[in-house]
Design a protein around this motif. Structure first.
Motif, PDB file in Angstrom:
ATOM      1  N   GLU A 114       0.829  -1.202   0.000  1.00  0.00           N
ATOM      2  CA  GLU A 114       0.000   0.000   0.000  1.00  0.00           C
ATOM      3  C   GLU A 114       0.863   1.252   0.000  1.00  0.00           C
ATOM      4  OE1 GLU A 114      -2.533  -0.289   3.355  1.00  0.00           O
ATOM      5  OE2 GLU A 114      -3.843  -1.826   2.490  1.00  0.00           O
ATOM      6  N   GLU A 115       1.915   1.236   0.842  1.00  0.00           N
ATOM      7  CA  GLU A 115       2.789   2.406   0.900  1.00  0.00           C
ATOM      8  C   GLU A 115       3.490   2.638  -0.438  1.00  0.00           C
ATOM      9  OE1 GLU A 115       5.489   1.807   4.124  1.00  0.00           O
ATOM     10  OE2 GLU A 115       4.133   2.656   5.624  1.00  0.00           O
ATOM     11  N   THR A 133       2.596   1.482  -3.377  1.00  0.00           N
ATOM     12  CA  THR A 133       1.610   1.832  -4.401  1.00  0.00           C
ATOM     13  C   THR A 133       1.233   3.299  -4.294  1.00  0.00           C
ATOM     14  OG1 THR A 133       0.713  -0.426  -4.378  1.00  0.00           O
ATOM     15  CG2 THR A 133      -0.681   1.313  -5.304  1.00  0.00           C
ATOM     16  N   ARG A 134       1.085   3.776  -3.048  1.00  0.00           N
ATOM     17  CA  ARG A 134       0.759   5.186  -2.852  1.00  0.00           C
ATOM     18  C   ARG A 134       1.884   6.073  -3.387  1.00  0.00           C
ATOM     19  NH1 ARG A 134      -1.178   4.533   1.706  1.00  0.00           N
ATOM     20  NH2 ARG A 134       0.733   4.700   2.937  1.00  0.00           N
ATOM     21  N   GLU A 135       3.128   5.677  -3.109  1.00  0.00           N
ATOM     22  CA  GLU A 135       4.260   6.448  -3.619  1.00  0.00           C
ATOM     23  C   GLU A 135       4.269   6.446  -5.145  1.00  0.00           C
ATOM     24  OE1 GLU A 135       7.709   4.699  -1.948  1.00  0.00           O
ATOM     25  OE2 GLU A 135       7.360   5.440   0.091  1.00  0.00           O
ATOM     26  N   MET A 141       1.698   5.985  -7.152  1.00  0.00           N
ATOM     27  CA  MET A 141       0.580   6.785  -7.648  1.00  0.00           C
ATOM     28  C   MET A 141       0.903   8.273  -7.568  1.00  0.00           C
ATOM     29  SD  MET A 141      -2.697   4.721  -6.081  1.00  0.00           S
ATOM     30  CE  MET A 141      -3.866   5.932  -6.680  1.00  0.00           C
ATOM     31  N   GLN A 142       1.569   8.678  -6.459  1.00  0.00           N
ATOM     32  CA  GLN A 142       1.956  10.078  -6.344  1.00  0.00           C
ATOM     33  C   GLN A 142       2.949  10.454  -7.435  1.00  0.00           C
ATOM     34  OE1 GLN A 142       3.441  10.275  -2.340  1.00  0.00           O
ATOM     35  NE2 GLN A 142       1.416  10.498  -1.414  1.00  0.00           N
TER      36      GLN A 142
END
Length: 748
Positions: A355-356, A358-360, A362-363
């Motif tokens: 999740e972390e 993937t969030r990075e 996506m950002q």
């Protein structure tokens, strides 16, 4: 040999936040490499390189036909001792066979322009002299040059080796545990079947024997017993004796129940007694698990399996059975449970890390999209400047001719020059509104609107616009809900969609405008990024050429167009999207190649009643006033103040001017008579027009205010958000509209 590091180059000063590699890039002697001096680098390279160097993820730009490697700090660490030798060299030369598994995919990006991505790329890699198998979650996006050709690849990656290896280990352990459980179950089932057959054979052959002797080859069965219930006498074998810690007994028969269960764990004795009592009462099979103490003092788990025999009158007679050792089974079960718990914890940790990351990612992708949008803006700035310069040339030229003809005293044909200047100004205003609509920063004036009536009023104009080769139909839902929307923007959006539909049907076809009431539930609302609730939908459909998925995906991007150069700015759908989102709604596109396209606008339902459309286009009329009212104009643009003042003074109003909010507020807080304040929203002087008006109303609570603005800090500056006695006009507007609004406000 690597080029030497020379003086710092000012050409890359914009990479001031690029970490160690940013500093390295700025001080590197690029003029000694095939890349050349940074002063000659194109903007597309600087944009993509700036994104990479300022990213915390592992990233690189592969530039030019040779895909020369330019990378950031995270990538440098992965390179190890290849840095700085690898900088600016072809990627195949740097990575060799490691690059081979993805070479074709990257080549496809360079030729097709389609991005590439995978969450489990396997790459063999040598680290610190040790050859390893690594896994990566990587994306490769094309970099487009100033002439729209593909000039490189933007490569962003996250190593997932730990995650993938852990998943593989988990799957292997699951398979192993599954095989062990199957083998254990098969063994227990087989031994249980053998046990039952042996017991039955012994009971038939020696029903009156003192004990039941079971053949015991090996495995979980460790002992047998036979219990004469009429005499309370047990006969056991040596395996039973060892398992129950009874080796100190002198004999293996004539043992009472109390002697048998003496070594049962105290916590298990009550449960065992109840199980025995129940089995004796009902007869038939018996099975129970408990702990017993061996002679060495250690407790172990056993399972007693047997059968109670009754006489014909129901009297309990015999109770033979066997003992199974459960320690091995329980150990396996404990190992399984521990493995499952470890896997559960590992999965939770991995999911958190995924999740972390993937969030990075996506950002980073969002930052890339913004970078690409800005690059697109840069590509088309020249075209937009061309359009605006053409419009300004028309306005300026017409005004020059008017001035010249007035000096010559030739006033008979001035009307055509005035019309030319006005038409160019209207077109410039329309282009500005489209840009603001895309940015969702336009000033909307929403009113309660009957969309069915709006469509009906526009059908003739739509038919004339699309031409006779296209049949226009409307399917308007009965009892259609009202919406609160800027009517002119909705009309503009509808006309844009109809023009797009016309262009998609060069050989003619059917254009359908449809309205419907829709209930959007939570799932659909989440998909559309709008709250659940009631919405009106207005769709424009055609049976034309349709669009491929990649075009649909970019249809709302600013300046994106599939039309020939000069046939469109690429802002139409972007404007519609921005207008719909700013109005609390959404836009969706449905399209299939050869089948046609449907664009649907969702707008939230409004509970009020619709207002009548006002199509008044009366020419400018200056109606004088004889009441001596005073109007104050606050605007930082001198020409605006001059024009407004001249018009209002011609009407008989006394006019006071101010160029900033500080000067304006000082006048407003004096005792000068003021009947109306006309103010721009964006003002210099420390506060905006809205704040200045609110401050003035402390001492002048009944002050009437007319805001004039082309861009507001609050884009929803409208009657629904203003206090009583306040109104708003959006620039540009007809002077006649201004005079009418002034008269209306003063007369209230």
């Amino acid at each position: 040999m690597s080029p030497s590091i020379g003086p710092k180059s000012e050409a890359l000063s914009f990479l001031s936040a690029g970490g160690q590699m940013g500093e390295f890039f700025r001080s590197y002697a690029w003029d000694q490499t095939p890349m050349g001096a940074p002063e000659a680098w194109p903007q597309s390279l600087r944009t993509s390189l700036g994104f990479v160097l300022n990213s915390t993820l592992l990233g690189a730009v592969l530039w030019g036909p040779e895909l020369r490697l330019l990378y950031n700090d995270a990538y440098r660490i992965m390179l190890g001792d290849r840095h700085p030798w690898a900088l600016g060299r072809p990627v195949t030369e740097v990575w060799g066979e490691t690059y081979a598994p993805i070479a074709d995919a990257f080549a496809e990006v360079m030729t097709s322009g389609k991005g590439f991505g995978s969450n489990e790329i396997l790459l063999p890699m040598t680290r610190s002299g040790v050859r390893q198998t690594t896994y990566w979650n990587a994306t490769a996006s094309p970099v487009f040059g100033e002439d729209s050709s593909i000039v490189g690849i933007l490569n962003v990656a996250i190593e997932t080796s730990d995650q993938v290896i852990a998943n593989h280990t988990r799957d292997a352990r699951h398979k192993l545990l599954s095989r062990k459980n199957i083998s254990l179950a098969e063994a227990i089932d087989s031994r249980t079947l053998e046990r039952d057959k042996a017991i039955e054979a012994k009971l038939v052959a020696a029903r009156d024997a003192e004990r039941v002797q079971l053949a015991l080859a090996a495995g979980a069965i460790v002992g047998t017993w036979s219990w004469d219930l009429t005499q309370d006498c047990f006969t056991i074998d040596e395996g039973f004796s060892e398992s129950f810690g009874l080796e100190s007994l002198n004999r293996l028969d004539d043992i009472p129940l109390a002697g048998i269960i003496s070594n049962v764990h105290p916590s298990d004795q009550e449960g065992l007694a109840n199980a025995i009592r129940d089995a004796i009462c009902r007869g038939g099979p018996y099975a129970h698990q408990y702990r017993v103490r061996r002679q060495d003092g250690d407790y172990h788990w056993v399972e007693a399996n047997g059968r109670v025999e009754h006489a014909h009158d129901g009297t309990p007679l015999r109770f033979p059975g066997v003992i199974l050792d459960l320690d091995e089974k329980r150990e396996l079960l404990a190992q399984r449970d521990q493995a499952i718990e470890e896997l559960r914890n590992l999965n939770a940790a991995l999911e958190h890390r995924i999740e972390e990351r993937t969030r990075e990612l996506m950002q980073s992708e969002e930052a890339l999209r913004q970078s690409q949008k800005m690059e697109a803006v840069g590509h088309l700035t020249g075209g937009l400047a061309h359009d605006f310069n053409n419009l300004l040339a028309g306005i300026s030229g017409a005004l020059d001719l008017i001035s010249m003809r007035v000096e010559q005293g030739r006033t008979e044909n001035l009307a055509k020059y005035v019309s030319t200047a006005q038409d160019a100004a209207d077109r410039a205003a329309a282009l500005t509104h489209r840009l603001l609509a895309f940015a969702r920063r336009q000033t909307l004036l929403p009113v309660a609107t009957d969309v069915n009536r709006l469509i009906g009023d526009m059908l003739d104009m739509i038919q004339r616009t699309v031409g006779p080769g296209i049949r226009v139909e409307s399917m308007r839902a009965a009892d259609l809900w009202t919406v609160l929307v800027d009517r002119s923007q909705l009309e503009n959006s509808l006309l844009n969609l109809c023009i797009n539909a016309r262009d998609a049907m060069p050989d003619g076809g059917l254009l359908t405008v449809e309205t419907c009431n829709r209930r959007v539930d939570r799932d659909v609302g989440k998909e559309l990024s709008i709250p659940e609730g009631q919405y009106l939908s207005m769709s424009v459909s055609d049976n034309g050429t349709g669009m491929p998925p990649e075009v649909v995906a970019r249809a709302f991007d600013p300046f994106f167009t599939t039309k020939p150069i000069g046939a469109g700015t690429g802002l139409g759908l972007s404007m519609i999207y921005g207008f719909a989102k700013q109005s609390g709604g959404h836009v969706r596109i449905y399209s299939e190649i050869g089948e046609g396209t449907s664009v649907c606008i969702y707008l939230p339902r409004y509970s009020g009643s619709a207002m009548d459309n006002d199509h008044s286009t009366e020419p400018l009329r200056l109606v004088p006033t004889d009441a001596g009212e005073t109007v104050m104009i606050v605007d930082d643009e001198p020409t605006i103040r001059m024009l407004f003042s001249d018009v209002l003074e011609d009407m008989g109003y006394h006019v006071i001017q101010a160029a900033d909010s500080l000067t304006g507020l000082s006048i407003l807080q004096s005792d000068i008579r003021l009947d109306l304040l006309i103010s721009d929203v964006g003002l210099p002087g420390g506060m905006n027009g809205r704040q200045m008006a609110e401050a003035a109303r402390v001492s002048r609570p009944s002050l009437k205010v007319l805001f004039v603005t082309g861009f507001a800090e609050n884009a929803m500056l409208n009657e629904g958000h203003l206090g009583p006695g306040m109104s708003v006009l959006t620039k540009p507007f007809n002077i006649g509209v201004l005079t009418e609004r002034v008269k209306e406000l003063i007369s209230r």
